[in-house]
Structures are given as C-alpha cells and as structure tokens.
Design an enzyme around this catalytic site. Structure first.
Site, PDB file in Angstrom:
ATOM      1  N   SER A   1       3.307   8.427   5.701  1.00 25.40           N
ATOM      2  CA  SER A   1       4.290   9.524   5.175  1.00 25.40           C
ATOM      3  C   SER A   1       5.148   9.984   6.376  1.00 25.40           C
ATOM      4  CB  SER A   1       3.442  10.770   4.381  1.00 25.40           C
ATOM      5  OG  SER A   1       2.905  10.606   3.452  1.00 25.40           O
TER       6      SER A   1
ATOM      7  N   LYS B   1       6.415  -2.602   0.091  1.00 25.92           N
ATOM      8  CA  LYS B   1       5.656  -2.872  -0.695  1.00 25.92           C
ATOM      9  C   LYS B   1       6.303  -3.711  -2.163  1.00 25.92           C
ATOM     10  CE  LYS B   1       3.340   1.385   0.980  1.00 25.92           C
ATOM     11  NZ  LYS B   1       2.421   2.058   0.717  1.00 25.92           N
TER      12      LYS B   1
ATOM     13  N   ASN C   1       7.650  -1.266   5.471  1.00 30.26           N
ATOM     14  CA  ASN C   1       6.816  -1.875   4.531  1.00 30.26           C
ATOM     15  C   ASN C   1       7.441  -1.399   2.881  1.00 30.26           C
ATOM     16  OD1 ASN C   1       4.818  -2.752   2.650  1.00 30.26           O
ATOM     17  ND2 ASN C   1       3.216  -1.465   3.497  1.00 30.26           N
TER      18      ASN C   1
ATOM     19  N   HIS D   1      -3.569  -4.068   4.937  1.00 29.12           N
ATOM     20  CA  HIS D   1      -3.205  -2.944   4.375  1.00 29.12           C
ATOM     21  C   HIS D   1      -4.290  -2.138   3.545  1.00 29.12           C
ATOM     22  CE1 HIS D   1      -0.864   0.036   2.413  1.00 29.12           C
ATOM     23  NE2 HIS D   1       0.058   0.237   3.473  1.00 29.12           N
TER      24      HIS D   1
ATOM     25  N   GLU E   1      -4.027  -0.741   0.754  1.00 34.98           N
ATOM     26  CA  GLU E   1      -3.747  -1.181  -0.551  1.00 34.98           C
ATOM     27  C   GLU E   1      -4.407  -2.538  -0.770  1.00 34.98           C
ATOM     28  OE1 GLU E   1       0.285  -0.314  -0.727  1.00 34.98           O
ATOM     29  OE2 GLU E   1      -0.017   1.644  -0.607  1.00 34.98           O
TER      30      GLU E   1
ATOM     31  N   GLU F   1      -3.176   3.621  10.080  1.00 35.34           N
ATOM     32  CA  GLU F   1      -2.885   4.245   8.966  1.00 35.34           C
ATOM     33  C   GLU F   1      -3.809   5.052   8.080  1.00 35.34           C
ATOM     34  OE1 GLU F   1       0.970   2.448   7.494  1.00 35.34           O
ATOM     35  OE2 GLU F   1      -0.609   1.400   6.410  1.00 35.34           O
TER      36      GLU F   1
ATOM     37  N   GLY G   1       1.737   7.314   1.383  1.00 38.65           N
ATOM     38  CA  GLY G   1       2.434   7.890   0.011  1.00 38.65           C
ATOM     39  C   GLY G   1       1.973   9.114  -0.642  1.00 38.65           C
TER      40      GLY G   1
HETATM   41  P1  PGA Z   1       4.102   5.674   3.130  1.00 38.62           P
HETATM   42  O1  PGA Z   1       3.545   4.285   3.469  1.00 38.62           O
HETATM   43  O2  PGA Z   1       5.217   5.847   4.467  1.00 38.62           O
HETATM   44  O3  PGA Z   1       4.902   5.672   1.822  1.00 38.62           O
HETATM   45  O4  PGA Z   1       3.162   6.817   3.310  1.00 38.62           O
HETATM   46  C1  PGA Z   1       3.223   3.774   4.736  1.00 38.62           C
HETATM   47  C2  PGA Z   1       2.383   2.387   4.567  1.00 38.62           C
HETATM   48  O5  PGA Z   1       1.706   2.436   3.518  1.00 38.62           O
HETATM   49  O6  PGA Z   1       2.606   1.669   5.122  1.00 38.62           O
END
Ligand code: PGA
Length: 251
Positions: free
Chosen positions: A213, A11, A9, A96, A98, A168, A174
């Site tokens: 992460s 983003k 992803n 997601h 976000e 997640e 993140g």
């Molecule tokens: P990250 O993000 O690996 O940077 O923690 C995962 C995601 O949001 O899909």
C-alpha cells in the site's frame, strides 16, 4: 551509498491498450525522476510489448515469477530465466506472498529460483514478510529469518549484494493498510542486521524495498527511513502519475 530502487508490480492487470497508455505516460514523465533505478513488472505475456513501447528508455523491465528450471524443457505453462533474458528482462520478483499463499511456493523453491536467476545474471527481487497473525503472535522476526535463511543457505551471503529484498508485510498488501514508517524501518533494520551478522559489507550494499500500500502520500516518509531503499509498488504502479510521484519520493 545505496541507489534507491522502485519497481512496479502490475500483477495480473493490463491490456495492450491500457499498457500503451500507461507506458507512454511513464515515458513522457521519466525525465522528472532523479537518481533512482526504476523497473516495471508486467504480466509475462506483455514483457516484449512493454519493452517495445519503452523503446530503450531508462525504465527496466522485470517478470513476476519464473520456473526453477533454467533453460527449456517439458514444463507446460512456465517461463525460464533464459527466456526472460532473451526478452531483455533484467529483474524477476520471486517469493511474492501471493505466489506463496495462492500457488503454494515453498521457501526451498524460492531459494532455487533466486539461485537460478543470479546464475543467469537476472536480478531477483526476493519478497519476504509476515502475516498479521504472525506479527501479533510475536513470531514476525523468526518468520522473516526463516524466509531469508532458506535463500542464504543456497546462494550464500556473498551473492546477496546482487539480490534486492522487498519487505512486504502480507497484511499491508492491497489492503490500504501501510506499515507505519517506524514499523517498516524496524523490520528493514532487522533484515540488514541479520545480513550484517554474516557479512557487514554485503549488508551495507543490499537494497531493501518496502512494499504494501505505498502511495504518493506515504512514500516520502517511508523512503526517508534509513534502511528503506525504495519500494515494490502494486496498485499505485498502474497509475502513471502515482507511480512517477512515488519514484520521485525515492529520489
Ligand atoms: P500494493 O501491492 O502496493 O497494491 O499493496 C504491493 C505488492 O504486492 O507488491
């Protein structure tokens, strides 16, 4: 046996120049990966460019979101599933955290989008997960159950073997804080168990990714858990060596 699936992803990251470098690196290393499905999900505007640089290799392309409306219409700023298909996009990340937190996407909108994606033959990667507050106050399972139920009510359990679920935990995205393999496995088992109560055969086939992460140094142990079938990778998917190492760990 479920085939592991790792998706990147990206983003809102990348430029034509950085994508050319990243995807060329992935192209040159993809043969090192075993029997794992791999997808990358760039910002929508770069989907066509990524597909052209991939030049038909085995890495699939996904989107990070799409409209609830399936085709065309007066929906400024949106992309429909028909458009994603038209641009050879086989996956779409939906729900997601976000999108939920920053853009107010509701369970009901996400359920509609999953339904629209399935009907068009685009595989939804449905994200579910709890915040730290929800985990600490003991409502984690009910939060995840509610997120799943909203989609189950619309598409039905029988469709779920065509849905990829990504667990997640919001507190791990993140932040550099990964759920421990045991913490992640516990939730994956909860999700599979919940689906199994509705249809054991479908539940045994559903791919459930872990996201939050994931890095090369924690991927092997996470993916070694019985109910973790790969990962949804944010930050580490922007680095070809890290992403390839994570894909290898899933193999
Ligand atoms: P990250 O993000 O690996 O940077 O923690 C995962 C995601 O949001 O899909």
């Amino acid at each position: 046996m479920r085939k592991p699936f790792v998706a990147g992803n990206w983003k809102m990251h990348g430029s034509k120049a950085s994508i050319l470098t990243l995807v060329s690196d992935l192209n040159s290393k993809i043969a090192e990966i075993g029997d794992v499905d791999v997808a990358i999900c760039p910002p929508a505007i770069y989907i066509d460019y990524v597909n052209r640089v991939l030049a038909g290799n085995r890495i699939a392309v996904g989107a990070q979101n799409m409209a609830e409306e399936a085709n065309q219409g007066a929906f400024t700023g949106e992309q429909s599933v028909a458009m994603l298909k038209d641009m050879d996009c086989n996956y779409v990340i939906l729900g997601h955290s976000e999108r939920r937190a920053l853009y107010g996407e509701t369970d009901s909108q996400i359920a509609t989008k999953v339904d629209v994606a399935l009907k068009a033959g685009v595989t939804p990667i449905l994200c579910v997960g709890e915040t730290l507050e929800e985990r600490e106050s003991g409502v984690m399972e009910s939060v995840i159950a509610t997120q799943l139920d909203a989609v189950l009510d619309v598409v039905g359990i029988e469709s779920f073997d065509k849905v990829v679920i990504a667990y997640e935990p919001v507190w791990a995205i993140g932040t550099g804080k990964t759920a421990s393999p045991q913490q992640a496995q516990e939730v994956h088992a909860f999700i599979r168990g919940k689906l199994s109560g509705l249809n054991a055969d479908v539940a045994s086939k559903v791919v459930i990714q872990y996201g939050g992460s994931v890095k090369p140094d924690n991927a092997v142990e996470l993916f070694g858990q019985p109910d973790i079938d790969g990962g949804l990778i944010g930050g580490a998917s922007l680095n070809a060596n890290d992403f390839i190492a994570i894909c290898k760990a899933a193999g």
